[in-house]
Motif scaffolding. Structure first.
Motif, PDB file in Angstrom:
ATOM      1  N   LYS A 141       0.820  -1.207   0.000  1.00  0.00           N
ATOM      2  CA  LYS A 141       0.000   0.000   0.000  1.00  0.00           C
ATOM      3  C   LYS A 141       0.858   1.261   0.000  1.00  0.00           C
ATOM      4  O   LYS A 141       0.598   2.209  -0.753  1.00  0.00           O
ATOM      5  CB  LYS A 141      -0.909  -0.007   1.230  1.00  0.00           C
ATOM      6  N   VAL A 142       1.896   1.270   0.838  1.00  0.00           N
ATOM      7  CA  VAL A 142       2.778   2.442   0.907  1.00  0.00           C
ATOM      8  C   VAL A 142       3.502   2.636  -0.412  1.00  0.00           C
ATOM      9  O   VAL A 142       3.623   3.769  -0.920  1.00  0.00           O
ATOM     10  CB  VAL A 142       3.774   2.304   2.071  1.00  0.00           C
ATOM     11  N   LYS A 143       3.995   1.564  -0.992  1.00  0.00           N
ATOM     12  CA  LYS A 143       4.710   1.687  -2.269  1.00  0.00           C
ATOM     13  C   LYS A 143       3.787   2.182  -3.374  1.00  0.00           C
ATOM     14  O   LYS A 143       4.157   3.085  -4.145  1.00  0.00           O
ATOM     15  CB  LYS A 143       5.319   0.340  -2.660  1.00  0.00           C
ATOM     16  N   ASP A 144       2.587   1.603  -3.458  1.00  0.00           N
ATOM     17  CA  ASP A 144       1.677   1.966  -4.549  1.00  0.00           C
ATOM     18  C   ASP A 144       1.105   3.369  -4.416  1.00  0.00           C
ATOM     19  O   ASP A 144       0.898   4.062  -5.410  1.00  0.00           O
ATOM     20  CB  ASP A 144       0.524   0.958  -4.615  1.00  0.00           C
ATOM     21  N   SER A 145       0.851   3.798  -3.173  1.00  0.00           N
ATOM     22  CA  SER A 145       0.171   5.077  -2.975  1.00  0.00           C
ATOM     23  C   SER A 145       1.127   6.256  -2.805  1.00  0.00           C
ATOM     24  O   SER A 145       0.744   7.402  -3.049  1.00  0.00           O
ATOM     25  CB  SER A 145      -0.745   5.001  -1.749  1.00  0.00           C
ATOM     26  N   PHE A 146       2.375   5.976  -2.390  1.00  0.00           N
ATOM     27  CA  PHE A 146       3.291   7.087  -2.113  1.00  0.00           C
ATOM     28  C   PHE A 146       4.654   6.936  -2.781  1.00  0.00           C
ATOM     29  O   PHE A 146       5.097   7.825  -3.506  1.00  0.00           O
ATOM     30  CB  PHE A 146       3.490   7.230  -0.600  1.00  0.00           C
ATOM     31  N   VAL A 147       5.324   5.812  -2.559  1.00  0.00           N
ATOM     32  CA  VAL A 147       6.719   5.697  -2.983  1.00  0.00           C
ATOM     33  C   VAL A 147       6.850   5.708  -4.506  1.00  0.00           C
ATOM     34  O   VAL A 147       7.600   6.511  -5.073  1.00  0.00           O
ATOM     35  CB  VAL A 147       7.371   4.434  -2.390  1.00  0.00           C
ATOM     36  N   MET A 148       6.134   4.820  -5.182  1.00  0.00           N
ATOM     37  CA  MET A 148       6.281   4.745  -6.634  1.00  0.00           C
ATOM     38  C   MET A 148       5.803   6.007  -7.355  1.00  0.00           C
ATOM     39  O   MET A 148       6.456   6.440  -8.316  1.00  0.00           O
ATOM     40  CB  MET A 148       5.580   3.505  -7.176  1.00  0.00           C
ATOM     41  N   PRO A 149       4.701   6.643  -6.926  1.00  0.00           N
ATOM     42  CA  PRO A 149       4.350   7.924  -7.566  1.00  0.00           C
ATOM     43  C   PRO A 149       5.454   8.974  -7.430  1.00  0.00           C
ATOM     44  O   PRO A 149       5.701   9.747  -8.359  1.00  0.00           O
ATOM     45  CB  PRO A 149       3.077   8.351  -6.832  1.00  0.00           C
ATOM     46  N   GLN A 150       6.135   8.993  -6.278  1.00  0.00           N
ATOM     47  CA  GLN A 150       7.248   9.920  -6.094  1.00  0.00           C
ATOM     48  C   GLN A 150       8.390   9.605  -7.054  1.00  0.00           C
ATOM     49  O   GLN A 150       8.964  10.504  -7.689  1.00  0.00           O
ATOM     50  CB  GLN A 150       7.748   9.845  -4.653  1.00  0.00           C
ATOM     51  N   ILE A 151       8.735   8.327  -7.161  1.00  0.00           N
ATOM     52  CA  ILE A 151       9.822   7.935  -8.052  1.00  0.00           C
ATOM     53  C   ILE A 151       9.479   8.280  -9.497  1.00  0.00           C
ATOM     54  O   ILE A 151      10.309   8.826 -10.236  1.00  0.00           O
ATOM     55  CB  ILE A 151      10.136   6.431  -7.898  1.00  0.00           C
ATOM     56  N   ARG A 152       8.258   7.983  -9.907  1.00  0.00           N
ATOM     57  CA  ARG A 152       7.855   8.301 -11.287  1.00  0.00           C
ATOM     58  C   ARG A 152       7.880   9.799 -11.549  1.00  0.00           C
ATOM     59  O   ARG A 152       8.239  10.242 -12.655  1.00  0.00           O
ATOM     60  CB  ARG A 152       6.464   7.721 -11.572  1.00  0.00           C
TER      61      ARG A 152
END
Length: 227
Positions: A141-152
């Motif tokens: 959930k953390v990766k999908d909602s916050f981490v990956m959008p930041q990286i992208r």
């Protein structure tokens, strides 16, 4: 003699590359991560109290932190480089880009990549069977909602920047490109940097082809971010 206290698979690989680009003589003292924790060995604390890499010693001078080491080496030795200085002239737009990306690499780009690494391990690491699904769900959930959008968001920004210039500071290769190599290689290894970012892929191909980069790999040893 400059001594690089070099930890395997770490940011210190950039410092070896910088020294090769500067044409300087240096010595490598190698340290290995703990295979279970992936942390640096305690011996590095004898060099610097935080016990992290990269650290260099130059006579009685000790310098830690990648950006500080880059500024120290380029400031002291960069003007004598045969291919030209590794920092643009002061007061130019290129120098502003150079300074920005020298600090952006660790200050903005690396934090979400480190978060992804942490949550990848949370999701796949050992845990009691009744906790494992909860930990895996929270990590996802953390990766999908916050981490990956930041990286992208960062990758899209950088893709656009390299659409305007060949290198991060301008038309000439600089130490800012060396500093930016680690987060971009990390992103290619685990952060979604792929063919949808052609300018970034081309950047990685260009730096990997540089003789100084190849010499640094030969001296520093295996580097897992390089495929």
């Amino acid at each position: 003699m400059i001594v690089v206290h070099h930890l395997n698979n770490s940011r210190s690989q950039r410092i070896l590359w910088l020294l090769e680009e500067l044409g300087l003589e240096y010595e490598i003292r190698k340290y290995q991560r703990d295979p279970k924790t992936m942390l640096a060995p305690l011996e590095l604390r004898a060099v610097h109290p935080l016990g992290k890499s990269p650290v260099i010693t130059d006579g009685d001078v000790t310098v830690a932190e990648s950006g500080a080491i880059v500024e120290y080496l380029v400031g002291r030795h960069g003007d004598g480089r045969a291919e030209g200085p590794l920092a643009p002239a002061a007061g130019t737009p290129e120098r502003l880009h150079y300074t920005y990306f020298l600090h952006y690499a660790e200050g903005s780009m690396m934090p979400p990549l480190l978060l992804k690494l942490v949550f990848d391990r949370v999701g796949s690491g050992p845990a009691p069977f009744f906790v494992r699904p909860i930990a895996k769900g929270i990590a996802a959930k953390v990766k999908d909602s916050f981490v990956m959008p930041q990286i992208r968001q960062h990758l899209a920004f950088l893709e656009g920047e390299l659409g305007k210039r060949t290198w991060f500071a301008g038309s000439a290769f600089s130490a800012a490109d060396i500093q930016m190599s680690f987060p971009l290689e990390a992103a290619a290894a685990r952060g979604g940097l792929d063919g949808q970012y052609p300018n970034l892929v081309a950047f990685l191909e260009r730096i990997h082809a540089r003789p100084g980069y190849q010499r640094a790999l030969e001296r520093g040893g295996k580097y897992d971010f390089v495929k």
